[in-house]
Design an enzyme around this catalytic site. Structure first.
Site, short mmCIF file in Angstrom:
data_model
loop_
_atom_site.label_atom_id
_atom_site.label_comp_id
_atom_site.label_asym_id
_atom_site.label_seq_id
_atom_site.Cartn_x
_atom_site.Cartn_y
_atom_site.Cartn_z
CG HIS A 1 -8.11 6.02 -1.49
ND1 HIS A 1 -7.69 7.22 -1.19
CD2 HIS A 1 -6.46 5.93 -1.49
CE1 HIS A 1 -6.31 8.33 -0.88
NE2 HIS A 1 -6.36 7.13 -1.37
CG ASP B 1 -1.93 1.41 1.20
OD1 ASP B 1 -2.25 1.62 -0.27
OD2 ASP B 1 -2.65 1.71 1.86
CD GLU C 1 -5.84 9.56 -4.82
OE1 GLU C 1 -5.65 10.18 -3.38
OE2 GLU C 1 -5.09 10.84 -5.79
CG ASP D 1 -6.17 1.31 1.54
OD1 ASP D 1 -5.19 0.64 0.67
OD2 ASP D 1 -5.56 3.12 0.74
#
Length: 182
Positions: A117, A95, A113, A120
């Site tokens: 994310h 990450d 991105e 994540d």
């Protein structure tokens, strides 16, 4: 079905630039490791592949720990905890490396991105569930819910902050510290 977000949204997406600030306690210790580690990645490796490899490691860790502790109360063999710890460290490293790889190869993009994310966000829930299994919280669903829901608020707040301030700010205690504690 294709959604047209309009000319303004397209212009803003093309003009978007990532601006991150990492003020975490562990950043001075981990950044040299991450700067060195990114050089181990081949230049042909896409940053999204780096993200995906970290994601897959935690999905595998979840499958292994779930095999032994699906009920959140059964202890697993010791090697499972070492495996989960290694997978979490690998995920955290990947990450951290995906953005560095993107800048290194000139492949940085808003879509990358978003992918990072998005992974994540899913990992926030998965790591919380794995933690409940590893710490054997039992089938007290309010506790499980609290453990799973509590990391979502800071994650959402950080994304909200980035949207409005155009800056991704990691405070003194953040994801890196939490993952290293686990």
């Amino acid at each position: 079905m294709m959604v047209d977000l309009g000319e303004e949204a397209g212009r803003r997406a093309r003009e978007y630039k990532y601006h991150g600030v990492d003020m975490s306690i562990m950043a001075p210790l981990m950044q040299p490791f991450w700067r060195t580690a990114v050089m181990w990645l081949p230049e042909w490796m896409a940053p999204n592949l780096v993200t995906l490899l970290g994601f897959i490691s935690m999905v595998c860790a979840s499958a292994v720990v779930s095999f032994y502790s699906l009920d959140f109360s059964t202890p697993a063999p010791a090697w499972v905890y070492f495996f989960v710890s290694g997978a979490l460290f690998f995920y955290q490293t990947m990450d951290a490396l995906d953005g560095k790889q993107a800048r290194r190869t000139g492949c940085s993009s808003p879509l990358g991105e978003l992918f990072d994310h998005g992974c994540d966000a899913m990992m926030t829930v998965l790591i919380a569930v794995i933690s409940c299994q590893v710490f054997q919280v039992g089938q007290s669903w309010p506790i499980v819910y609290l453990c799973v829901a509590s990391p979502m608020l800071p994650f959402f707040a950080t994304q909200w902050e980035e949207y409005h301030l155009n800056k991704f700010i990691l405070g003194r205690l953040g994801v890196t510290e939490a993952q290293l504690i686990l």
